[in-house]
Scaffold this active site. Structure first.
Site, PDB file in Angstrom:
ATOM      1  N   GLU A  53       0.827  -1.210   0.000  1.00 13.85           N
ATOM      2  CA  GLU A  53       0.000   0.000   0.000  1.00 13.85           C
ATOM      3  C   GLU A  53       0.864   1.263   0.000  1.00 13.85           C
ATOM      4  O   GLU A  53       0.542   2.245  -0.668  1.00 13.85           O
ATOM      5  CB  GLU A  53      -0.928   0.004   1.225  1.00 13.85           C
ATOM      6  CG  GLU A  53      -1.949  -1.139   1.219  1.00 13.85           C
ATOM      7  CD  GLU A  53      -1.461  -2.379   1.943  1.00 13.85           C
ATOM      8  OE1 GLU A  53      -2.305  -3.112   2.499  1.00 13.85           O
ATOM      9  OE2 GLU A  53      -0.233  -2.638   1.961  1.00 13.85           O
ATOM     10  N   CYS A  78      -2.634  -4.251   6.958  1.00 19.24           N
ATOM     11  CA  CYS A  78      -2.233  -4.548   8.340  1.00 19.24           C
ATOM     12  C   CYS A  78      -2.697  -3.436   9.280  1.00 19.24           C
ATOM     13  O   CYS A  78      -2.853  -2.282   8.889  1.00 19.24           O
ATOM     14  CB  CYS A  78      -0.729  -4.749   8.428  1.00 19.24           C
ATOM     15  SG  CYS A  78       0.259  -3.310   7.982  1.00 19.24           S
ATOM     16  N   TRP A 176      23.231 -39.584  -9.485  1.00 19.32           N
ATOM     17  CA  TRP A 176      22.369 -38.492  -9.962  1.00 19.32           C
ATOM     18  C   TRP A 176      21.305 -39.045 -10.903  1.00 19.32           C
ATOM     19  O   TRP A 176      21.610 -39.827 -11.796  1.00 19.32           O
ATOM     20  CB  TRP A 176      23.208 -37.427 -10.661  1.00 19.32           C
ATOM     21  CG  TRP A 176      22.464 -36.133 -10.765  1.00 19.32           C
ATOM     22  CD1 TRP A 176      21.761 -35.674 -11.819  1.00 19.32           C
ATOM     23  CD2 TRP A 176      22.313 -35.167  -9.723  1.00 19.32           C
ATOM     24  NE1 TRP A 176      21.179 -34.454 -11.522  1.00 19.32           N
ATOM     25  CE2 TRP A 176      21.499 -34.128 -10.235  1.00 19.32           C
ATOM     26  CE3 TRP A 176      22.776 -35.068  -8.415  1.00 19.32           C
ATOM     27  CZ2 TRP A 176      21.151 -32.997  -9.484  1.00 19.32           C
ATOM     28  CZ3 TRP A 176      22.427 -33.948  -7.669  1.00 19.32           C
ATOM     29  CH2 TRP A 176      21.627 -32.939  -8.206  1.00 19.32           C
ATOM     30  N   ARG A 190      14.400 -23.800  -4.102  1.00 20.88           N
ATOM     31  CA  ARG A 190      15.086 -23.544  -2.830  1.00 20.88           C
ATOM     32  C   ARG A 190      15.109 -22.045  -2.508  1.00 20.88           C
ATOM     33  O   ARG A 190      14.953 -21.648  -1.348  1.00 20.88           O
ATOM     34  CB  ARG A 190      16.518 -24.077  -2.883  1.00 20.88           C
ATOM     35  CG  ARG A 190      16.623 -25.589  -2.907  1.00 20.88           C
ATOM     36  CD  ARG A 190      18.079 -26.029  -3.041  1.00 20.88           C
ATOM     37  NE  ARG A 190      18.210 -27.480  -3.072  1.00 20.88           N
ATOM     38  CZ  ARG A 190      19.368 -28.115  -3.258  1.00 20.88           C
ATOM     39  NH1 ARG A 190      20.477 -27.416  -3.422  1.00 20.88           N
ATOM     40  NH2 ARG A 190      19.409 -29.439  -3.262  1.00 20.88           N
ATOM     41  N   ARG A 213      23.020 -22.555  -5.696  1.00 20.87           N
ATOM     42  CA  ARG A 213      24.156 -22.217  -6.555  1.00 20.87           C
ATOM     43  C   ARG A 213      23.851 -22.289  -8.046  1.00 20.87           C
ATOM     44  O   ARG A 213      24.538 -21.658  -8.852  1.00 20.87           O
ATOM     45  CB  ARG A 213      25.349 -23.121  -6.220  1.00 20.87           C
ATOM     46  CG  ARG A 213      25.098 -24.594  -6.423  1.00 20.87           C
ATOM     47  CD  ARG A 213      26.139 -25.465  -5.720  1.00 20.87           C
ATOM     48  NE  ARG A 213      25.859 -26.886  -5.941  1.00 20.87           N
ATOM     49  CZ  ARG A 213      24.981 -27.571  -5.239  1.00 20.87           C
ATOM     50  NH1 ARG A 213      24.286 -26.974  -4.292  1.00 20.87           N
ATOM     51  NH2 ARG A 213      24.776 -28.867  -5.471  1.00 20.87           N
ATOM     52  N   GLY A 290      16.211 -38.436   2.485  1.00 24.13           N
ATOM     53  CA  GLY A 290      16.098 -39.749   1.876  1.00 24.13           C
ATOM     54  C   GLY A 290      14.745 -40.371   2.159  1.00 24.13           C
ATOM     55  O   GLY A 290      13.855 -39.744   2.750  1.00 24.13           O
ATOM     56  N   LEU A 294      11.586 -38.775   4.359  1.00 26.36           N
ATOM     57  CA  LEU A 294      10.385 -38.421   3.596  1.00 26.36           C
ATOM     58  C   LEU A 294       9.183 -39.246   4.040  1.00 26.36           C
ATOM     59  O   LEU A 294       8.079 -38.719   4.213  1.00 26.36           O
ATOM     60  CB  LEU A 294      10.640 -38.624   2.104  1.00 26.36           C
ATOM     61  CG  LEU A 294      11.567 -37.606   1.433  1.00 26.36           C
ATOM     62  CD1 LEU A 294      12.122 -38.165   0.118  1.00 26.36           C
ATOM     63  CD2 LEU A 294      10.822 -36.293   1.169  1.00 26.36           C
TER      64      LEU A 294
END
Length: 344
Positions: A53, A78, A176, A190, A213, A290, A294
């Protein structure tokens, strides 16, 4: 699309630009309209800095038009003093004609008080315009305040034959699964979230850095569940590129960028971890651990979204991927990878 929806859609578009920059605050956009013409707009650009705002009003060249203007905002203005003064006071000060709000604020410091103050000043307020879309945009913020925990995203990559990893020893290259384009997408994710979590095994054997990265943006806080402190301080997750939280049963003094939290592993560890993250004002978390880690989050029903890559690889044996019983929301091809998104 109605005019109200058109201007609110613009608010949402502006607000989206704050993703990864304003948490734990919500993403908010604001559009000011006079005689069907946008005369000002802005969004919350950075945590601790001016709200939407304020930026919108500052962009208006002729402030004398404000008493005859409508302000569109995707979240209730707010009503409390934080890093900045209350936005509802600013709208009252400029005596805007009308305020259109997509949805009310779940933060107990606001929770309808902003709308009440604006209405008490004689300004017309209308809410509920594109409410569903506005809540979806700020799903992290609403989950944090309504469920008292971060919004949790599970993420993993699996092979065509359903394996998450080879059995150690292995090199990173051998283990991978997905392509480079998928890797960049993950690093972008991320940067959009406040924290990222792995278990002991992943930190120890994969030796991940858990940074952004491969994409622009701020590194998330790295979180390691390491009951017995098995992961050496020389591992990548402890480098000084980001802060790291470690949850352990040991009593360990904080050092450099590493903060240790002692929890009771004989009780529910996930509840304890999420409670700490809530009190640290972390509103979103990626779980990249792993299968064991999870699966614990899945079985505990502590997840909101799962993002699952299936790469063009076959391992034939190794560690099986987690089991998730959910209907996918949508599927996307990323070259030879498949990405499935599941919503709980």
């Amino acid at each position: 699309m109605s005019d109200f929806n058109f201007y609110m859609q613009r608010c949402l578009h502006l607000a989206q630009q704050g993703l990864g920059k304003v948490a734990p605050n919500p993403m908010v956009g604001c559009v000011i309209v006079h005689n069907n013409t946008i005369i000002g707009e802005g969004f919350h650009e950075q945590y601790g800095e001016a709200h939407a705002e304020v930026n919108a009003i500052n962009s208006v060249q002729n402030l004398s038009l404000l008493p005859d203007s409508t302000v569109f905002v995707n979240l209730e203005p707010c009503a409390h003093y934080g890093h900045t003064p209350p936005c509802c006071n600013l709208l009252i000060q400029h005596r805007v004609k009308r305020v259109i709000v997509a949805c009310l604020d779940s933060n107990p410091l606001v929770a309808g008080e902003g709308v009440k103050k604006i209405q008490a000043a004689g300004i017309e307020v209308q809410s509920g315009i594109m409410q569903k879309e506005a809540r979806e945009l700020n799903k992290r913020f609403f989950t944090y305040h309504e469920k008292k925990r971060p919004y949790i995203i599970l993420k993993w990559a699996q092979t065509q034959d359903g394996f998450l990893s080879k059995l150690p020893p292995f090199t990173k290259e051998e283990n991978w699964i997905t392509n480079e384009k998928s890797k960049k997408i993950v690093h972008t994710w991320r940067a959009q979230e406040q924290a990222i979590l792995v278990g002991t095994r992943t930190a120890l054997f994969d030796n991940p850095e858990l940074t952004t990265r491969a994409a622009p943006g701020k590194n998330p806080i790295r979180i390691v569940i390491d009951k017995e402190l098995k992961v050496p301080l020389t591992h990548n997750v402890f480098n000084q590129k980001a802060d790291t939280f470690v949850f352990t049963e040991k009593n360990k003094k904080n050092e450099r960028n590493i903060t240790y939290f002692t929890i009771d592993f004989s009780k529910n560890a996930i509840d304890q971890i999420l409670s700490v993250l809530y009190h640290k004002k972390i509103s979103s978390l990626i779980v990249e651990g792993g299968t064991h880690t999870l699966q614990k989050f899945i079985e505990h029903n502590s997840w909101d979204e799962a993002r699952v890559f299936t790469g063009n690889k076959w391992f034939e044996n190794g560690i099986l991927a987690p089991t998730l019983k959910a209907t996918y929301s949508y599927t996307e091809r990323i070259d030879d990878d498949t990405l499935e998104i599941f919503i709980r």
